[in-house]
Design an enzyme around this catalytic site. Structure first.
Site, mmCIF file in Angstrom:
data_model
loop_
_atom_site.group_PDB
_atom_site.id
_atom_site.type_symbol
_atom_site.label_atom_id
_atom_site.label_comp_id
_atom_site.label_asym_id
_atom_site.label_seq_id
_atom_site.Cartn_x
_atom_site.Cartn_y
_atom_site.Cartn_z
ATOM 1 N N ARG A 296 5.476 28.432 33.779
ATOM 2 C CA ARG A 296 4.494 27.515 33.200
ATOM 3 C C ARG A 296 3.734 26.764 34.281
ATOM 4 O O ARG A 296 2.509 26.630 34.215
ATOM 5 C CB ARG A 296 5.191 26.550 32.228
ATOM 6 C CG ARG A 296 5.577 27.288 30.973
ATOM 7 C CD ARG A 296 6.324 26.498 29.929
ATOM 8 N NE ARG A 296 6.389 27.330 28.728
ATOM 9 C CZ ARG A 296 6.885 26.967 27.563
ATOM 10 N NH1 ARG A 296 7.385 25.747 27.405
ATOM 11 N NH2 ARG A 296 6.887 27.790 26.539
ATOM 12 N N TYR A 439 -1.086 32.351 27.350
ATOM 13 C CA TYR A 439 0.219 32.941 27.711
ATOM 14 C C TYR A 439 1.159 31.917 28.357
ATOM 15 O O TYR A 439 0.737 30.854 28.746
ATOM 16 C CB TYR A 439 0.086 34.246 28.497
ATOM 17 C CG TYR A 439 -0.631 34.292 29.832
ATOM 18 C CD1 TYR A 439 -1.005 33.175 30.552
ATOM 19 C CD2 TYR A 439 -0.918 35.543 30.398
ATOM 20 C CE1 TYR A 439 -1.628 33.302 31.774
ATOM 21 C CE2 TYR A 439 -1.550 35.671 31.623
ATOM 22 C CZ TYR A 439 -1.900 34.543 32.308
ATOM 23 O OH TYR A 439 -2.517 34.657 33.516
ATOM 24 N N GLU A 440 2.432 32.280 28.397
ATOM 25 C CA GLU A 440 3.478 31.316 28.793
ATOM 26 C C GLU A 440 3.488 30.094 27.877
ATOM 27 O O GLU A 440 3.852 28.997 28.297
ATOM 28 C CB GLU A 440 3.328 30.885 30.261
ATOM 29 C CG GLU A 440 3.339 32.011 31.276
ATOM 30 C CD GLU A 440 4.619 32.834 31.264
ATOM 31 O OE1 GLU A 440 5.654 32.331 30.789
ATOM 32 O OE2 GLU A 440 4.564 34.000 31.704
ATOM 33 N N GLY A 441 3.121 30.290 26.633
ATOM 34 C CA GLY A 441 3.103 29.184 25.673
ATOM 35 C C GLY A 441 1.721 28.579 25.580
ATOM 36 O O GLY A 441 1.218 28.023 26.551
ATOM 37 N N GLN A 446 2.780 23.873 24.400
ATOM 38 C CA GLN A 446 3.058 22.906 25.475
ATOM 39 C C GLN A 446 3.034 21.486 24.919
ATOM 40 O O GLN A 446 3.849 20.636 25.290
ATOM 41 C CB GLN A 446 2.007 23.001 26.597
ATOM 42 C CG GLN A 446 1.836 24.374 27.223
ATOM 43 C CD GLN A 446 3.117 24.935 27.788
ATOM 44 O OE1 GLN A 446 3.940 24.209 28.345
ATOM 45 N NE2 GLN A 446 3.318 26.242 27.623
#
Lengths: 596, 596
Positions: A296, A439-441, A446
């Site tokens: 992240r 991506y990655e949340g 977040q």
């Protein structure tokens, strides 16, 4: 053609003036040998590698993209050669502990190296980035035997790697995943299922690809409590590390995406592929936890790289493009018009880009020092570093990518119509960046992590831990007249942050939807206040240098001016966010589904 | 595949409930025969054409793009056939006066037709849109002879057209243009030069292309005072309207762009091409003036079309995609998870899209009524309509495209990773939209037009003219308890608008850079207040319908809720803009050019 030149002066400012790296490394257990000379040498070498080896693949990588033919992926020209040099240069193992076969440098070194290669071509750097995923999983959950089997060639860059979470029906909601693993009873497992959006799932850069896969053991509990982690090679790896047969891992297709065309995004089929479990059964997410946090922050770094790239392009163009005269009189009287950098609105755009880029750099490098401290600091330092990282990671991911959205937008805007044309590269930067808020949340994920899990979940403690840091800084500086443009406003916002949090928390007791409805506003508000703290600290350092008559005065003066710009022109956005986040969620929730 | 369905219910609401079209047309001189039945029939036919003929070219148009080979441009499959049907259906001449060979319908009819075909595929609709450019120039500056020579086939869709302003070295600064025209002494002129970014400069849709070109007569004054307008056919047109020889008009190449791939963006070489002057020598910009204003509103319309398209895609996905449970308890207990439309943050994104889309539609359709009044109203009505149009045109262009940027961003965000994948069409909408804040004058240019030329240039009168309209509405409604969520805030902002204008104006006396530094914030502030007025009026109409028990209650209820959402969640942004626009421009202007 959009050039890339590593922003050495600003990086040096952040590393040396702002973060006092010399002191930082001297105090870091096991890293005392990291000197400023070593730092300079690494920075120089990485800058050269980024500028000369990686950057030339930026436009061609987008134009050619990856191609897929019958299970095979061909990456754009130059990608494989750059990857070979990356591995041979030892870059892939830079921050891996020496006892695991790496070079044992602290994580903070990786941050600025990754900034430069990522800015040179983020699509290319995805391959090395994702190859770090199985390394991290092995370090966190692998036996000595597995580490010896897989790590050496992952660290040398001879093998690549992936991280496989997403399936067609499950993205943010990882608990829904269906990929199955069955125990072969001989220490190996058989994995079957289809994963999508797998970056580097297939490529022609490395001899083998090691997949880190989340899957479900038969009979495992539903949801996130029944997820295990496996490591599955594309080609079987014998105990001595030599290659065996192919392992029923196939790439079904690659996606046609908006950007990052040089990065192969693969549909991966695991059809009875053999592998090994990492960590305990049903505790796969725990093994992956650290990786996900670093990924992240790494995606926040993508935001910075795209800002820097877009800013460099926009500045060059604004100095060269002649259109109209400055309102205060011609600045280029012998030419047909003035360069557009004389126009206030063009400068507003460039200053916005600059304030976000430089703010992101200082913030992320500071976080990288916290990562160092979490690993190598004293128990007390590590505890505080972990508390800061827990709280600030969703801000780094969410805020540095959302603002990069704006910065890459502005870069195109400065170029006018030419920004829309592929050859200038500005639209590519915007397209390449666009996935960073997803991506990655996603930003929404977040935001929920920040306000729900971190802030409310800690009863406010993780927030207070950081606002206390800000508060102490403000107290220290409150009598410094030079800081009057920054400290009172920062102090006020720091207090308001707490008040707003309380308001949202109390509202949530009556109506839980207030958390979700406030979340993204809260995240963005938190980002603006965090950057205000970072910019105030940078302004202080720059003023001290100016007062001492040290270094490049114009540079430090520009730093102070940019800090003022940030406070005057961007920080007011907190006013809007503060008001909208606490509004009644009724107008968000009231519409019937069929009314949409 | 992203479907398009014309938003008939909302269009009907705006046209009938909000704008009372029946009354509007009845009062419009020469348009009294436009009945609601006719309106419905046109809306239905245009909706069918957009959905069935144009929309199928949306994805394929992007995938195939235009191709260029040796001066020839091939448009994507289906473009030519759709264009043929468009011409045959009489759509190209819909709003052209009957005495000029058109169908004599008022401009407001063109607005909603253009919304639908533009939303179906903006790239395709660029060809018909630009073909209107030489028509407008001929109507404003052509002799009867020239009109007879060129108009019939332009209006039948047999010929296409362009508008040629930009050259490589001159975009926003049109005064720098170098294309030359020389008088042949026989009523014709010879034009030589190279124009870039010419949409539809070459295509395979029509038998001929009529170029409207800005050029400079030898010896003309420098800058914008020496620009004349010419009409130059690709293939010579004889007096009787038949085609002659080719006319030294060639396409040198087409651009590889971020989006709108189906629209050919051409480099055009005029190498001694023959043509005719329209209007007076050196007064070409005057002839083009009306066209440019309508083109700006038309680009604002592009913003709306992209919003609508993105919203439709996002809503469909949000209802279908299952991820996680609602915090207030499962809404789809029999499924593995709830549709994401239950989550507050997803709803916040959808409601933002909705508030901007519907707000833009109501605003732009209202402006189209002002265009009607400017042409067919009484002298007094026309004067007021022109004053409103002058002031609101840069807001329509700037605000409706900037907000579309956000809306198309959110559409991708709702889709998560799938939004980045080409096949879903959401990233195409974002790419196609991206140019809207640039062409027909960037947001920065609109902002300077608004604050400089319109507001300061009229001594504040054009602003006061509009704030008075808002003020009267607020006065009328101030005792209406149902409107308490809207009127006080609108009243407050309406007053603040004047105060801020005064502050900027007074600041500019001391420092002229304050105009440019405040301009974009001022434009966006103006847009938010304008939309607040539009939303308050829509809320009023919807409440009246609800009180009367007329029509679809859920629809009117959703309208009121969306108005509340706008006031609570988007309008607070004025707080940020109000603060930043009046900040000292020093932090924007202070940096040395070499410090960037």
């Amino acid at each position: 053609m959009l050039a890339y030149s590593a922003p050495r002066q600003d990086m040096q400012f952040v590393l040396k003036d702002f973060l006092d790296s010399e002191q930082h490394y001297a105090n870091l257990s096991g890293c005392e040998t990291v000197s400023l000379e070593l730092l300079d040498a690494i920075l120089d070498n990485a800058a050269k590698f980024a500028e000369e080896v990686v950057a030339p693949t930026f436009r061609t990588g987008d134009e050619q993209g990856c191609t897929f033919d019958n299970g095979r992926v061909t990456t754009p020209d130059g990608f494989a050669e750059a990857y070979r040099q990356w591995g041979e240069g030892g870059w892939q193992s830079l921050t891996i502990p020496a006892e695991e076969g790496g070079q044992g440098l602290p994580s903070s070194i990786g941050m600025f190296v990754n900034e430069m290669v990522g800015a040179a071509n983020w699509a290319w750097s995805m391959y090395s980035g994702l190859s770090g995923a199985p390394v991290s999983c092995l370090l966190n959950g692998g036996t000595e035997e597995l580490k010896q089997r897989f790590l050496p060639k992952l660290l040398s860059g001879e093998w690549g790697g992936t991280m496989c979470l997403t399936e067609a029906h499950c993205g943010s909601d990882v608990g829904l995943l269906r990929t199955k693993a069955t125990d072969n009873g001989d220490g190996t497992w058989t994995v079957s299922g289809t994963k999508i959006f797998i970056s580097g799932g297939e490529q022609d850069l490395t001899d083998n690809i090691i997949h880190a896969i989340l899957a479900r053991v038969e009979g495992a509990p539903e949801g996130t409590k029944g997820i295990s982690l496996f490591i599955v090679p594309k080609i079987w790896v014998n105990e001595d590390g030599s290659l065996g047969d192919s392992n029923n891992v196939t790439c079904g297709s690659i996606e046609h995406k908006m950007g990052l065309n040089g990065s192969a995004t693969c549909v991966m089929n695991y059809d009875g592929a053999r592998g090994f479990m990492l960590g305990e059964e049903n505790e796969g997410l725990k093994v992956m936890f650290k990786l996900m946090n670093f990924a992240r922050i790494g995606t926040g770094l993508q935001g910075l790289t795209m800002c820097e790239r877009s800013y460099q392009g926009a500045v060059a163009y604004a100095k060269e493009r002649l259109q109209m005269r400055a309102i205060s009189g011609p600045k280029n009287p012998d030419g047909p018009a003035d360069p557009i950098i004389v126009h206030p609105d063009v400068r507003r755009m460039l200053m916005t880009q600059r304030a976000i880029s430089e703010g992101s750099r200082a913030f992320l490098y500071w976080l990288s020092q916290q990562i160092d401290l979490s690993k190598h600091g004293s128990a007390e330092e590590a505890e505080q570093a972990n508390a800061l990282l827990e709280f600030l990671t969703p801000i780094a991911k969410g805020f540095c990518t959302e603002t990069a959205q704006e910065v890459t937008y502005l870069g195109m805007q400065v170029f006018g119509g030419h920004g829309y044309i592929a050859e200038h590269g500005m639209e590519q930067v915007a397209r390449d960046n666009r996935i960073s808020t997803v991506y990655e949340g996603t930003t929404g994920i977040q935001a929920l992590d920040l306000i729900g899990r971190k802030v409310m979940g800690s009863g406010g403690k993780l927030l207070q831990n950081f606002t206390k840091v800000i508060h102490l800084f403000c107290q220290e500086q409150q009598d410094n007249a030079e800081m009057a443009a920054f400290i009172p406003r920062l102090q006020e916002l720091n207090a308001e942050w707490g008040t707003l949090t309380q308001q949202v928390g109390e509202g949530a007791m009556k109506n839980p939807d207030i958390i979700g409805s406030a979340s993204v506003d809260y995240l963005m508000y938190s980002g603006y206040v965090t950057f205000a703290y970072i910019w105030a600290r940078m302004a202080l350092v720059a003023q001290q240098k100016l007062a001492a008559g040290e270094g490049d005065a114009a540079f430090y003066q520009a730093k102070v001016t940019t800090a003022k710009f940030y406070f005057q022109r961007l920080l007011p956005r907190t006013r809007a966010l503060a008001e909208s986040m606490v509004a009644d969620p009724e107008s968000i929730m009231a519409l019937l589904e069929e009314s949409f």
